[in-house]
Design a protein around this motif. Structure first.
Motif, PDB file in Angstrom:
ATOM      1  N   ASN A 567       0.811  -1.210   0.000  1.00 47.93           N
ATOM      2  CA  ASN A 567       0.000   0.000   0.000  1.00 47.93           C
ATOM      3  C   ASN A 567       0.848   1.265   0.000  1.00 47.93           C
ATOM      4  N   TRP A 568       2.044   1.204   0.612  1.00 50.09           N
ATOM      5  CA  TRP A 568       2.858   2.418   0.745  1.00 50.09           C
ATOM      6  C   TRP A 568       3.340   2.955  -0.590  1.00 50.09           C
ATOM      7  N   ILE A 569       3.384   2.103  -1.628  1.00 48.53           N
ATOM      8  CA  ILE A 569       3.829   2.586  -2.944  1.00 48.53           C
ATOM      9  C   ILE A 569       2.902   3.685  -3.451  1.00 48.53           C
ATOM     10  N   TRP A 570       1.595   3.509  -3.226  1.00 47.50           N
ATOM     11  CA  TRP A 570       0.642   4.503  -3.725  1.00 47.50           C
ATOM     12  C   TRP A 570       0.656   5.784  -2.892  1.00 47.50           C
ATOM     13  N   LYS A 571       1.278   5.738  -1.715  1.00 47.16           N
ATOM     14  CA  LYS A 571       1.299   6.907  -0.832  1.00 47.16           C
ATOM     15  C   LYS A 571       2.493   7.816  -1.085  1.00 47.16           C
ATOM     16  N   HIS A 572       3.401   7.405  -1.972  1.00 47.70           N
ATOM     17  CA  HIS A 572       4.550   8.251  -2.323  1.00 47.70           C
ATOM     18  C   HIS A 572       4.052   9.422  -3.172  1.00 47.70           C
ATOM     19  N   GLU A 573       3.917  10.594  -2.598  1.00 52.52           N
ATOM     20  CA  GLU A 573       3.382  11.730  -3.341  1.00 52.52           C
ATOM     21  C   GLU A 573       4.325  12.192  -4.439  1.00 52.52           C
ATOM     22  N   SER A 574       5.596  11.921  -4.304  1.00 50.63           N
ATOM     23  CA  SER A 574       6.555  12.379  -5.315  1.00 50.63           C
ATOM     24  C   SER A 574       6.667  11.407  -6.484  1.00 50.63           C
ATOM     25  N   LEU A 575       6.264  10.140  -6.301  1.00 53.58           N
ATOM     26  CA  LEU A 575       6.483   9.112  -7.318  1.00 53.58           C
ATOM     27  C   LEU A 575       5.650   9.400  -8.566  1.00 53.58           C
ATOM     28  N   LEU A 576       6.332   9.468  -9.724  1.00 51.43           N
ATOM     29  CA  LEU A 576       5.682   9.778 -10.995  1.00 51.43           C
ATOM     30  C   LEU A 576       5.593   8.571 -11.918  1.00 51.43           C
ATOM     31  N   ASN A 577       6.598   7.713 -11.895  1.00 46.95           N
ATOM     32  CA  ASN A 577       6.675   6.609 -12.850  1.00 46.95           C
ATOM     33  C   ASN A 577       6.972   5.323 -12.087  1.00 46.95           C
ATOM     34  N   LEU A 578       6.080   4.319 -12.226  1.00 47.62           N
ATOM     35  CA  LEU A 578       6.225   3.057 -11.510  1.00 47.62           C
ATOM     36  C   LEU A 578       6.124   1.898 -12.486  1.00 47.62           C
ATOM     37  N   ASN A 579       7.150   1.024 -12.497  1.00 46.42           N
ATOM     38  CA  ASN A 579       7.147  -0.156 -13.365  1.00 46.42           C
ATOM     39  C   ASN A 579       7.431  -1.395 -12.519  1.00 46.42           C
ATOM     40  N   LEU A 580       6.383  -2.218 -12.335  1.00 52.47           N
ATOM     41  CA  LEU A 580       6.500  -3.485 -11.612  1.00 52.47           C
ATOM     42  C   LEU A 580       6.184  -4.660 -12.534  1.00 52.47           C
ATOM     43  N   SER A 581       6.263  -4.456 -13.834  1.00 50.58           N
ATOM     44  CA  SER A 581       5.850  -5.483 -14.793  1.00 50.58           C
ATOM     45  C   SER A 581       6.778  -6.689 -14.769  1.00 50.58           C
ATOM     46  N   LYS A 582       6.242  -7.806 -15.275  1.00 46.84           N
ATOM     47  CA  LYS A 582       7.004  -9.051 -15.457  1.00 46.84           C
ATOM     48  C   LYS A 582       7.603  -9.541 -14.135  1.00 46.84           C
ATOM     49  N   ASN A 583       6.737  -9.582 -13.118  1.00 48.83           N
ATOM     50  CA  ASN A 583       7.063 -10.215 -11.852  1.00 48.83           C
ATOM     51  C   ASN A 583       6.003 -11.273 -11.571  1.00 48.83           C
ATOM     52  N   SER A 584       5.854 -11.646 -10.327  1.00 47.52           N
ATOM     53  CA  SER A 584       4.847 -12.647  -9.960  1.00 47.52           C
ATOM     54  C   SER A 584       3.927 -12.091  -8.877  1.00 47.52           C
ATOM     55  N   LEU A 585       3.618 -10.820  -8.971  1.00 47.91           N
ATOM     56  CA  LEU A 585       2.732 -10.178  -8.009  1.00 47.91           C
ATOM     57  C   LEU A 585       1.314 -10.711  -8.184  1.00 47.91           C
ATOM     58  N   THR A 586       0.602 -10.899  -7.077  1.00 41.56           N
ATOM     59  CA  THR A 586      -0.693 -11.576  -7.142  1.00 41.56           C
ATOM     60  C   THR A 586      -1.881 -10.687  -6.815  1.00 41.56           C
ATOM     61  N   ASN A 587      -1.686  -9.650  -6.016  1.00 43.13           N
ATOM     62  CA  ASN A 587      -2.852  -8.847  -5.640  1.00 43.13           C
ATOM     63  C   ASN A 587      -2.418  -7.490  -5.104  1.00 43.13           C
ATOM     64  N   PHE A 588      -3.414  -6.606  -4.925  1.00 41.37           N
ATOM     65  CA  PHE A 588      -3.202  -5.295  -4.322  1.00 41.37           C
ATOM     66  C   PHE A 588      -3.468  -5.410  -2.823  1.00 41.37           C
ATOM     67  N   GLU A 589      -2.580  -4.826  -2.038  1.00 40.00           N
ATOM     68  CA  GLU A 589      -2.898  -4.701  -0.625  1.00 40.00           C
ATOM     69  C   GLU A 589      -4.104  -3.793  -0.489  1.00 40.00           C
ATOM     70  N   GLU A 590      -4.885  -3.998   0.532  1.00 38.50           N
ATOM     71  CA  GLU A 590      -6.092  -3.185   0.697  1.00 38.50           C
ATOM     72  C   GLU A 590      -5.715  -1.711   0.688  1.00 38.50           C
ATOM     73  N   THR A 591      -6.402  -0.972  -0.143  1.00 41.22           N
ATOM     74  CA  THR A 591      -6.034   0.431  -0.310  1.00 41.22           C
ATOM     75  C   THR A 591      -7.276   1.273  -0.498  1.00 41.22           C
ATOM     76  N   SER A 592      -7.080   2.560  -0.625  1.00 44.59           N
ATOM     77  CA  SER A 592      -8.192   3.497  -0.780  1.00 44.59           C
ATOM     78  C   SER A 592      -8.013   4.287  -2.055  1.00 44.59           C
ATOM     79  N   TRP A 593      -9.133   4.614  -2.696  1.00 44.60           N
ATOM     80  CA  TRP A 593      -9.066   5.396  -3.932  1.00 44.60           C
ATOM     81  C   TRP A 593      -8.773   6.865  -3.657  1.00 44.60           C
TER      82      TRP A 593
END
Length: 1106
Positions: A567-593
């Motif tokens: 969940n903390w990845i989405w809370k980074h206010e400065s983060l502009l570009n995120l690439n987590l492709s081609k891994n084995s991630l299975t789900n989103f941690e509970e988060t808020s819109w």
């Protein structure tokens, strides 16, 4: 003696007078009223005494005001007053004591903060010859009373910044202001809002024939530049930058023989720039940058040219660089970046010994890099984004002791890293990314200890990363991604680089150990902005990233990361570009819109994410959630939630239900890919209106049904790519598609469309790929009333329909792209892709910001303001690759159905198989010299295989099986050296199979069903022809036999001539059957033709229709 006495009598009074005079100069003599006026002025002014360096020292106790700082006197009267940079913020009005200093000739109030209008009482200072109010904080309208200062030689009202407090000049006042200033030599009005047309301000200024300096940048001036300015022959400086001139550059500027400085940057200039301006002998500075529509080329420079500053960046200048550029012996700065220059860099550039700054980035320059080792003062060298090649000899950079920055990225340089670059004592930026530099990366010299930026990404460097790299303690940027480096690196070692802002180690053969030997990870990389650790064998998301409050770009794709997206990845206010492709991630941690994420690019593709998408950043313009197991989106009305979205990939998931119509509200959407899901229902009609902005639309592999909306209006379609393949669509092909006049790929295959061949698409001259296979198209493929040409069409798939009739010659003649001769034109290399942005041109990120959605650019600016310009520009240049859509289609090639994920731009393919086409194979088809694959199988084609088939030199696959072709296989077929697959089975071919290196390698299956064929690879041996010596015997035998059975022959003659041929000669039987059937079809309305298949062949038969 008398003479001496007389001499001394004369000398003594003169000495007394002279002594008295000297005492006046030293001790000063200031008229009392002048001193009083100055003290009164000081007391009324509001200024910051801590910043002031002049007013603060004016004291009542000091009687000689002529000795005060900023004051100049003559004969006891104040003649010059300099109160610049005194931090004055008020206290100047029409009643000020300043305007009683009647002897004042020079007044300088520049660089203050008056925050008031210019006092009208200035006109009282009738002796003023110099008036400087630049950047003084005055606002409002320029008082017309200044025109009464008729002795003015210099007038400076300029402002280097534009704000709500800037000065304005009423439209009608321009002519009045300068009318009486007949003595004016220097006029500075930069930043004054004038807002008059070229004719008005031009004619007003043309009366000032003694004018030498005219500086009017950022004045909101309109064009065109009036011809009356030709009168200003004394001009030595002309600055009109940052106006809205929108005109051509007048030729008469070349007549300003005294011109030393010409600045016309960012004026909307267009047309061709006069070459003669380059030839002005005294010209020192020429800046015409940021005029994107201004064309031109560099001339041959004359010997002893004076030019020392040349800036053409971001213009449309083109052509080669002249060898005579070496004549610019005084040239210190040259900026030709972001133009269209081509050709090689002249070797004579090595003679530019005074060079300090050279930037030729983003052009089309080729060839080797010349040596600059004679340019001892060179500090900046950039040739980023060109087509330069060859080695980089170490000798080219020896002796460049002052070099601070070098950028040769995005070229094709090869060889080893120049060792001399690692020894330059003041080098701070070394950037060579996206080249072909190989070999080992050697240890860095101690002299490189000031190095702040090392970017060697996307090369062929091998071996371990030298330990000395981690001793470069001032290093801010370490970019070594996409090489062949190996080894294991401890994050503890990288932590030595405490100033690091960019860490790029992606796509090597490295393993990064993110475990710490001690517990100081919270203080790790406090300034980090970019982390690129793709393909680094990471087993989890590094925990130190959680506390990086300034992180902008994060790429940890292609690793072995499992589990949830924290969940903390989405809370980074400065983060502009995120690439987590081609891994084995299975789900989103509970988060808020409601998280305040500023992400604008997110790539989560090729993971194992399942269930609903629980978070989408609302400012995103690029989202890729493709190739997962996602089933729904929690946020309803997703299109309304993403106002800035440009590119959206949701393909290869498990989405179902109807396509959300709110996607049509995403007004910036350029690419939408929903392919290979379980969407059903109809295509929303609103997508027809969205096509005015949408470039790529892919709904392939769903369960959409109903008709394709047919409501595209003229001049409202921007589509380049439309893929509706493999759905359940029915109805006709929309006629309004003809309004998509830039369409390049149309794939409507594998549906239930029932229509005739879409001849109207010939009006789309840009069409390159047309796939209509496996539908219910019927009728002829001829287009007798065709008005356009498919001149770019090179892939056509009409297979598995109900098309009939002959293959029209006129249609084949319109497919011009298939006729191109690669021996003459060369091959078209690379894969077929589409740019999401039609107008993409590599430029600085700063120049790109205005083109972005305002909400996006507003969010980006605060995070990028402290980022290195070159790093941001490089990241933006990489968007060119990201902002491309790779074209893929399904075809039948070499007997197998396959998906072409990457289509070669030169691939030429025709498939008309499994239809009811008849007649001969047209000779015109043999004009397609670029053809790679041809499939005409399972039709009713007749006649011979054209001998011109030898023209198809690039043919790799040919299938003409299951037809009624006859005759021999042409010998020319054996000359096709690229032919890897051929199927001639189930025809009526006869004779010997031609001998050739290719044909004998094909399987027997390629020839089966042709009883008359013989020779290798078949086991059937061809019979030898009879010799001439056997002929008389044979004739004699025939004569005897015929004599013996002459009576029987007479009896059977009539039966044999009229009846036996019909039964025994298949061709005659077919001719007889065809004409009888046609006669019956004409006279009996109930009869109609149908097509039937028997033993792998199709036949046209006549049946009674009920």
């Amino acid at each position: 003696m008398i003479a001496h006495i007389i001499f001394w009598l004369f000398l003594i009074p003169f000495s007394i007078i002279n002594s008295s005079s000297n005492n006046f100069v030293v001790n000063g003599y200031c008229h009392g009223h002048q001193r009083s006026l100055l003290l009164q002025l000081k007391n009324n002014l509001i200024f910051n005494s801590e910043i002031s360096s002049k007013l603060v020292h004016w004291k009542q106790s000091e009687h000689d005001c002529c000795q005060w700082d900023g004051v100049t006197c003559k004969d006891g009267h104040v003649t010059a007053l300099d109160l610049s940079q005194e931090s004055i913020s008020g206290g100047l009005n029409d009643s000020s004591a300043l305007f009683s200093l009647q002897y004042l000739q020079s007044l300088n109030l520049a660089l203050n903060k008056f925050n008031s209008v210019i006092p009208q009482a200035l006109h009282k200072l009738q002796n003023l010859s110099y008036l400087n109010l630049s950047d003084a904080g005055f606002d409002g309208y320029v008082p017309i009373e200044i025109s009464h200062l008729t002795r003015l030689v210099t007038l400076d009202l300029s402002s280097t910044f534009i704000s709500h407090q800037s000065l304005k000049l009423a439209k009608q006042n321009m002519a009045i202001l300068v009318k009486n200033l007949t003595n004016i030599i220097e006029l500075y009005l930069d930043g004054v809002a004038i807002c008059t047309s070229g004719e008005e301000w031009g004619r007003a200024l043309s009366s000032l024939e003694g004018l030498r300096v005219l500086s009017m940048s950022s004045c909101n001036l309109s064009g065109p530049i009036d011809s009356s300015l030709v009168k200003l022959q004394s001009l030595s400086l002309l600055k009109l930058s940052h106006n809205k001139l929108s005109c051509i550059v007048p030729n008469f500027f070349a007549n300003f023989s005294n011109l030393t400085i010409l600045q016309l940057s960012s004026c909307g200039l267009h047309g061709s720039f006069p070459k003669d301006i380059f030839q002005i002998h005294k010209l020192n500075v020429l800046d015409i940058s940021d005029n994107q529509n201004l064309n031109g080329s560099l001339p041959d420079f004359p010997p002893l040219a004076s030019l020392h500053y040349l800036n053409l960046t971001n213009t449309n200048f083109s052509g080669p660089l002249p060898n005579t550029i070496s004549n610019l012996k005084q040239l210190s700065t040259i900026d030709l970046s972001y133009c269209q220059f081509n050709g090689t860099l002249p070797s004579s550039m090595s003679e530019l010994t005074q060079l300090v700054y050279l930037d030729m980035s983003s052009n089309y320059l080729t060839g080797p890099l010349p040596s600059f080792n004679m340019s001892k003062n060179l500090t900046y060298l950039s040739l980023f984004l060109n087509h330069l090649s060859g080695d980089l000899p170490s000798s080219h950079f020896e002796g460049l002791q002052n070099l601070v920055s070098i950028d040769l990225g995005f070229n094709s340089f090869k060889g080893k890293m120049p060792s001399s670059l690692l020894k330059l004592p003041y080098l701070r930026e070394l950037k060579l990314p996206f080249n072909q530099i190989g070999g080992l990366l050697v240890e860095f010299d101690i002299a490189s200890s000031v190095l702040e930026m090392l970017d060697l990404g996307s090369n062929n460097l091998q071996g371990h990363i030298p330990v000395s790299v981690f001793n470069l303690r001032k290093l801010r940027v370490l970019q070594l991604s996409s090489n062949k480096l190996n080894g294991t690196i401890q994050l503890d070692i990288i932590r030595r680089l405490s100033n690091l802002t960019v860490l790029g180690l992606s796509n090597n053969f490295l393993s990064i150990d993110v475990n710490f030997r001690d517990d100081h990870q919270l203080s790790l990389f406090r300034e980090i902005r970019v982390v690129q650790l793709a393909s680094c064998n990471l087993r989890g998301i590094p925990s130190f990233l959680r506390n990086q409050s300034k992180l902008l770009f994060l790429d940890i794709s292609r690793n072995d990361i499992e589990g949830s997206i924290p969940n903390w990845i989405w809370k980074h206010e400065s983060l502009l570009n995120l690439n987590l492709s081609k891994n084995s991630l299975t789900n989103f941690e509970e988060t808020s819109w409601n998280l305040s994420s500023n992400l604008y690019m997110v790539d989560l593709s090729f993971n194992r994410l399942q269930g609903p998408i629980s978070f989408i950043p609302k400012h995103a313009f690029y989202l890729d959630y493709s190739s997962n197991k996602l089933s729904s989106i929690v946020q309803p009305d997703i299109g309304n939630y993403l106002p800035a979205i440009n590119i959206l990939f949701l393909s290869n998931n498990s989405f179902k239900g109807e396509i959300d119509e709110s996607l049509c509200n995403a007004s910036y959407l350029r690419l939408l890919d929903l392919s290979y899901n379980n969407f059903d229902g109809k295509i929303p009609k609103c997508f027809a209106t969205l096509s005015s902005r949408l470039l790529m639309l892919n709904f392939e592999g769903n369960k959409l049904h109903g008709h394709i909306p047919d409501i595209i209006s003229p001049n409202s379609c921007a589509l380049r790519y439309l893929n509706l393949n493999d759905n359940l669509l029915n109805g006709s092909i929309p006629k309004s598609l003809v309004n998509c006049n830039k369409l390049q790929v149309l794939n409507l295959g594998n549906n239930f469309l029932s229509d005739r061949f879409p001849c109207f698409l010939s009006n789309i001259s840009t069409l390159r790929i047309m796939v209509l296979r496996s539908n219910k198209l019927h009728g002829s493929i001829g287009c007798p009333t065709r008005t356009g040409d498919w001149k770019m069409l090179h892939i056509v798939d009409l297979a598995s329909n109900n098309l009939n009739g002959r293959i029209p010659v006129s249609l084949l003649n319109s497919w011009k792209a298939m006729m191109r001769d690669e021996d003459v034109l060369g091959t078209e290399l690379g894969h077929l892709f589409f740019d999401i942005d039609d107008n993409f041109h590599p430029m600085s990120f700063k120049a790109m910001l205005p083109a972005l959605d305002k909400r996006v650019s507003t969010n980006l600016i605060p995070f990028l303001e402290n980022m290195s310009r070159s790093i941001i520009d490089q990241e933006y240049a990489k968007l060119k690759i990201l902002a491309r859509y790779q074209v893929s289609i399904n075809i039948v090639n070499k007997g197998h159905q396959m998906k072409l994920v990457k289509i070669q731009s030169a691939l030429t393919y025709v498939d008309m198989s499994s239809n009811y086409l008849e007649g001969p194979i047209p000779n015109e088809l043999m004009q397609f010299k670029a053809l790679n694959a041809l499939n005409l199988s399972h039709n009713a084609l007749m006649g011979h295989i054209p001998s011109l088939v030898g023209n198809l030199k690039n043919l790799e696959s040919m299938d003409i099986s299951n037809n009624s072709l006859n005759g021999e296989i042409p010998q020319e077929l054996s000359s096709l050296s690229f032919l890897a697959y051929m199927n001639l089975s189930f025809n009526h071919l006869v004779g010997r199979i031609p001998l050739g290196t290719q044909i004998q390698t094909f399987d027997v299956d390629s020839f089966e069903g042709n009883e008359g064929l013989c020779g290798p690879p078949l086991t059937k041996i061809c019979e030898l022809p009879q010799s001439a010596s056997e002929t008389p015997h044979s004739q004699n035998e025939s004569f005897v036999e015929w004599s013996f059975i002459s009576i029987e022959l007479g009896f059977l003659f009539g039966f044999g001539v009229f009846i036996l041929p019909v039964f025994c000669w298949k061709k005659l039987r077919l001719w007889y059957s065809k004409h009888v059937d046609e006669m019956l079809y004409r006279f009996i309305p109930r009869l109609d033709f149908v097509y039937e298949q028997h033993e792998g062949k199709r036949y046209k038969t006549l049946k009674w229709m009920y």
